[in-house]
Design a protein around this motif. Structure first.
Motif, PDB file in Angstrom:
ATOM      1  N   VAL A 179       0.845  -1.196   0.000  1.00 28.59           N
ATOM      2  CA  VAL A 179       0.000   0.000   0.000  1.00 28.59           C
ATOM      3  C   VAL A 179       0.877   1.242   0.000  1.00 28.59           C
ATOM      4  N   VAL A 180       0.648   2.122  -0.956  1.00 31.31           N
ATOM      5  CA  VAL A 180       1.368   3.400  -1.019  1.00 31.31           C
ATOM      6  C   VAL A 180       0.387   4.510  -0.643  1.00 31.31           C
ATOM      7  N   HIS A 181       0.764   5.324   0.326  1.00 32.92           N
ATOM      8  CA  HIS A 181      -0.115   6.371   0.845  1.00 32.92           C
ATOM      9  C   HIS A 181       0.648   7.682   0.956  1.00 32.92           C
ATOM     10  N   ARG A 182      -0.076   8.728   1.232  1.00 23.81           N
ATOM     11  CA  ARG A 182       0.552  10.027   1.423  1.00 23.81           C
ATOM     12  C   ARG A 182       1.268  10.076   2.770  1.00 23.81           C
ATOM     13  N   ALA A 183       2.469  10.668   2.749  1.00 19.90           N
ATOM     14  CA  ALA A 183       3.238  10.823   3.976  1.00 19.90           C
ATOM     15  C   ALA A 183       2.999  12.187   4.606  1.00 19.90           C
ATOM     16  N   ASP A 184       2.393  13.100   3.844  1.00 18.84           N
ATOM     17  CA  ASP A 184       2.136  14.459   4.333  1.00 18.84           C
ATOM     18  C   ASP A 184       0.642  14.633   4.579  1.00 18.84           C
ATOM     19  N   GLY A 185       0.289  15.688   5.302  1.00 19.75           N
ATOM     20  CA  GLY A 185      -1.124  16.003   5.504  1.00 19.75           C
ATOM     21  C   GLY A 185      -1.754  16.377   4.180  1.00 19.75           C
ATOM     22  N   SER A 186      -2.825  15.691   3.816  1.00 18.72           N
ATOM     23  CA  SER A 186      -3.284  15.748   2.438  1.00 18.72           C
ATOM     24  C   SER A 186      -4.794  15.760   2.315  1.00 18.72           C
ATOM     25  N   GLY A 187      -5.302  16.665   1.497  1.00 16.89           N
ATOM     26  CA  GLY A 187      -6.716  16.653   1.182  1.00 16.89           C
ATOM     27  C   GLY A 187      -7.091  15.458   0.332  1.00 16.89           C
TER      28      GLY A 187
ATOM     29  N   ALA B 167      -2.069  -1.256   7.066  1.00 10.78           N
ATOM     30  CA  ALA B 167      -1.476  -2.373   6.317  1.00 10.78           C
ATOM     31  C   ALA B 167      -0.022  -2.576   6.732  1.00 10.78           C
ATOM     32  N   ALA B 168       0.350  -3.821   6.971  1.00 10.14           N
ATOM     33  CA  ALA B 168       1.717  -4.129   7.414  1.00 10.14           C
ATOM     34  C   ALA B 168       2.748  -3.747   6.353  1.00 10.14           C
ATOM     35  N   SER B 169       2.409  -3.964   5.083  1.00  8.07           N
ATOM     36  CA  SER B 169       3.307  -3.606   3.992  1.00  8.07           C
ATOM     37  C   SER B 169       2.827  -2.307   3.359  1.00  8.07           C
ATOM     38  N   SER B 170       3.458  -1.195   3.759  1.00 12.27           N
ATOM     39  CA  SER B 170       3.026   0.104   3.246  1.00 12.27           C
ATOM     40  C   SER B 170       4.213   1.052   3.195  1.00 12.27           C
ATOM     41  N   VAL B 171       4.111   2.051   2.336  1.00 14.07           N
ATOM     42  CA  VAL B 171       5.170   3.050   2.187  1.00 14.07           C
ATOM     43  C   VAL B 171       4.524   4.389   1.877  1.00 14.07           C
ATOM     44  N   GLY B 172       5.084   5.470   2.398  1.00 14.19           N
ATOM     45  CA  GLY B 172       4.529   6.799   2.188  1.00 14.19           C
ATOM     46  C   GLY B 172       5.256   7.561   1.089  1.00 14.19           C
ATOM     47  N   GLY B 173       4.553   8.510   0.492  1.00 13.52           N
ATOM     48  CA  GLY B 173       5.131   9.388  -0.510  1.00 13.52           C
ATOM     49  C   GLY B 173       4.620  10.795  -0.306  1.00 13.52           C
ATOM     50  N   LYS B 174       5.454  11.795  -0.570  1.00 19.59           N
ATOM     51  CA  LYS B 174       5.053  13.187  -0.367  1.00 19.59           C
ATOM     52  C   LYS B 174       4.363  13.722  -1.617  1.00 19.59           C
ATOM     53  N   GLY B 175       3.136  14.203  -1.426  1.00 24.51           N
ATOM     54  CA  GLY B 175       2.375  14.737  -2.536  1.00 24.51           C
ATOM     55  C   GLY B 175       1.871  13.651  -3.472  1.00 24.51           C
ATOM     56  N   ASN B 176       0.967  14.048  -4.376  1.00 24.28           N
ATOM     57  CA  ASN B 176       0.541  13.124  -5.424  1.00 24.28           C
ATOM     58  C   ASN B 176       1.743  12.634  -6.220  1.00 24.28           C
ATOM     59  N   GLU B 177       2.736  13.534  -6.385  1.00 18.88           N
ATOM     60  CA  GLU B 177       3.938  13.177  -7.132  1.00 18.88           C
ATOM     61  C   GLU B 177       4.673  12.015  -6.474  1.00 18.88           C
ATOM     62  N   GLY B 178       4.812  12.076  -5.140  1.00 17.41           N
ATOM     63  CA  GLY B 178       5.535  11.044  -4.414  1.00 17.41           C
ATOM     64  C   GLY B 178       4.825   9.703  -4.427  1.00 17.41           C
ATOM     65  N   VAL B 179       3.491   9.733  -4.306  1.00 22.37           N
ATOM     66  CA  VAL B 179       2.718   8.486  -4.360  1.00 22.37           C
ATOM     67  C   VAL B 179       2.833   7.861  -5.754  1.00 22.37           C
ATOM     68  N   ALA B 180       2.686   8.684  -6.780  1.00 22.45           N
ATOM     69  CA  ALA B 180       2.801   8.173  -8.148  1.00 22.45           C
ATOM     70  C   ALA B 180       4.174   7.550  -8.379  1.00 22.45           C
ATOM     71  N   ALA B 181       5.222   8.207  -7.890  1.00 26.11           N
ATOM     72  CA  ALA B 181       6.587   7.702  -8.078  1.00 26.11           C
ATOM     73  C   ALA B 181       6.778   6.372  -7.363  1.00 26.11           C
ATOM     74  N   ASN B 182       6.253   6.250  -6.144  1.00 26.74           N
ATOM     75  CA  ASN B 182       6.427   5.006  -5.395  1.00 26.74           C
ATOM     76  C   ASN B 182       5.631   3.852  -5.990  1.00 26.74           C
ATOM     77  N   VAL B 183       4.409   4.127  -6.465  1.00 28.93           N
ATOM     78  CA  VAL B 183       3.632   3.067  -7.112  1.00 28.93           C
ATOM     79  C   VAL B 183       4.352   2.590  -8.368  1.00 28.93           C
ATOM     80  N   THR B 184       4.909   3.521  -9.125  1.00 29.84           N
ATOM     81  CA  THR B 184       5.642   3.171 -10.343  1.00 29.84           C
ATOM     82  C   THR B 184       6.895   2.346 -10.016  1.00 29.84           C
ATOM     83  N   ARG B 185       7.498   2.614  -8.886  1.00 29.47           N
ATOM     84  CA  ARG B 185       8.753   1.960  -8.498  1.00 29.47           C
ATOM     85  C   ARG B 185       8.550   0.586  -7.872  1.00 29.47           C
ATOM     86  N   VAL B 186       7.496   0.397  -7.079  1.00 22.25           N
ATOM     87  CA  VAL B 186       7.315  -0.822  -6.284  1.00 22.25           C
ATOM     88  C   VAL B 186       6.398  -1.813  -7.007  1.00 22.25           C
TER      89      VAL B 186
END
Length: 340
Positions: free
Chosen positions: A154-162, A192-211
């Motif tokens: 699961v990739v989620h936002r690491a920052d406070g996000s609307g 979720a036990a397996s999860s990683v955060g990304g900053k901004g929509n940009e960071g989430v998109a980058a992590n989903v593309t990478r993982v």
């Protein structure tokens, strides 16, 4: 169109980096959700008027902090402030654009929108209860598809996000377990036990593309920009739909904007056969009695121009522009409260 979009974002980022050199530029900060749209509007507006937009794409929570600190002329948030907070802060709030948040995945062998998921099953994925892509519940929703025996991250936002606020608002609407154990908010504790955060929509998109095997959520413009794979979602009418400007508009069609203070309505899980279940508006925050009235007036000029001239640009990026009837009401009922 993709090259034009990337150029637009690059121009906007460059202007942000040197924004202090243009004292007359409009200053704003906040949500990453509408950033591609604001960047495109800003480029066209500067060419036409000479006035630039220095917008910091730092997330909704950051935008609220900045406007409260009075370091910018407007804040932008996808998580609308309640009426009581607006009254306490002496601010007004209005929607600027409508779009959609989309579940994105990194799975080889599937085309965008080929796989389907329901809201309750999606909630179980984000709860960590469904941890493999070939789980029986996912297989049942996708007959005839050979799902991989692959772990889900699961990739989620690491920052406070609307964007997170609206995503968790949706998960709360479709899953009692999510509502009771996690709830909705700009920042939540991801279970979720397996999860990683990304900053901004940009960071989430980058992590989903990478993982490999990842699932996340981003605004649709980032799906298009990064050529991402997405899941079809079952909506409140039981129909499976894909994200685009038409399904976002269908969800917004019955919105009663002035039914709550600050126009802060929720459009998640909206009824309608064509409605995208995670459609949302992005909102602008401004002071009723701004310290810099000239700068505040420039903000209103920018959004007035965008409402009149930016509809085509919005549609190109698969956002939904506000209808003229609504922008007329915003001018008369909201902007009229701002001191000139």
């Amino acid at each position: 169109m993709k090259r034009t979009f990337l150029k637009t974002v690059a121009v906007a980022l460059a202007s942000m980096a040197v924004g202090s050199a243009f004292a007359a530029d409009i200053t704003g900060a906040g949500a990453t959700f509408p950033f591609p749209m604001y960047a495109k509007w800003a480029e066209a507006y500067k060419k036409e008027t000479g006035t630039g937009l220095n917008y910091q794409s730092i997330g909704s929570s950051g935008g609220i902090r900045q406007i409260r600190a009075k370091t910018v002329a407007f804040g932008a948030t996808d998580a609308p402030l309640p009426g009581a907070d607006l009254d306490k802060d002496g601010m007004v709030q209005f929607p600027a654009i409508i779009g959609g948040t989309v579940p994105v995945v990194n799975l080889e062998g599937f085309k965008p929108g080929e796989l389907r998921v329901t809201g309750p099953v999606l909630a179980e994925i984000f709860l960590g209860k469904i941890a493999k892509w070939n789980d029986a519940k996912l297989a049942a929703l996708n007959p005839g598809k050979t799902l991989p025996d692959q772990n889900i991250t699961v990739v989620h936002r690491a920052d406070g996000s609307g964007t997170t606020f609206n995503w968790t608002d949706y998960l709360s609407a479709v899953s009692k377990e999510w509502a009771d154990s996690v709830g909705k908010g700009a920042a939540v504790k991801w279970p979720a036990a397996s999860s990683v955060g990304g900053k901004g929509n940009e960071g989430v998109a980058a992590n989903v593309t990478r993982v490999k095997g990842a699932v996340g959520y981003v605004e649709y413009a980032y799906v298009k920009k990064n050529n991402m794979n997405f899941l079809q979602l079952q909506n409140a009418d039981g129909k499976y739909v894909s994200p685009d400007d038409k399904t976002f508009a269908a969800a917004a069609a019955s919105a009663d904007w002035f039914s709550v203070p600050g126009m802060g309505i929720s459009m998640v899980n909206a009824k309608g056969a064509e409605s995208w279940p995670v459609s949302t508006a992005s909102f602008i925050l401004m002071y009723k009695d701004p310290a810099d009235k000239a700068q505040s007036a420039e903000v209103l000029k920018f959004f007035d121009w965008a409402f009149k001239n930016g509809k085509g640009m919005a549609t190109e990026l698969d956002y939904v522009p506000l209808p003229d009837s609504l922008t007329a009401e915003i001018r008369s009922k909201v902007w009229s409260q701002i001191k000139k």
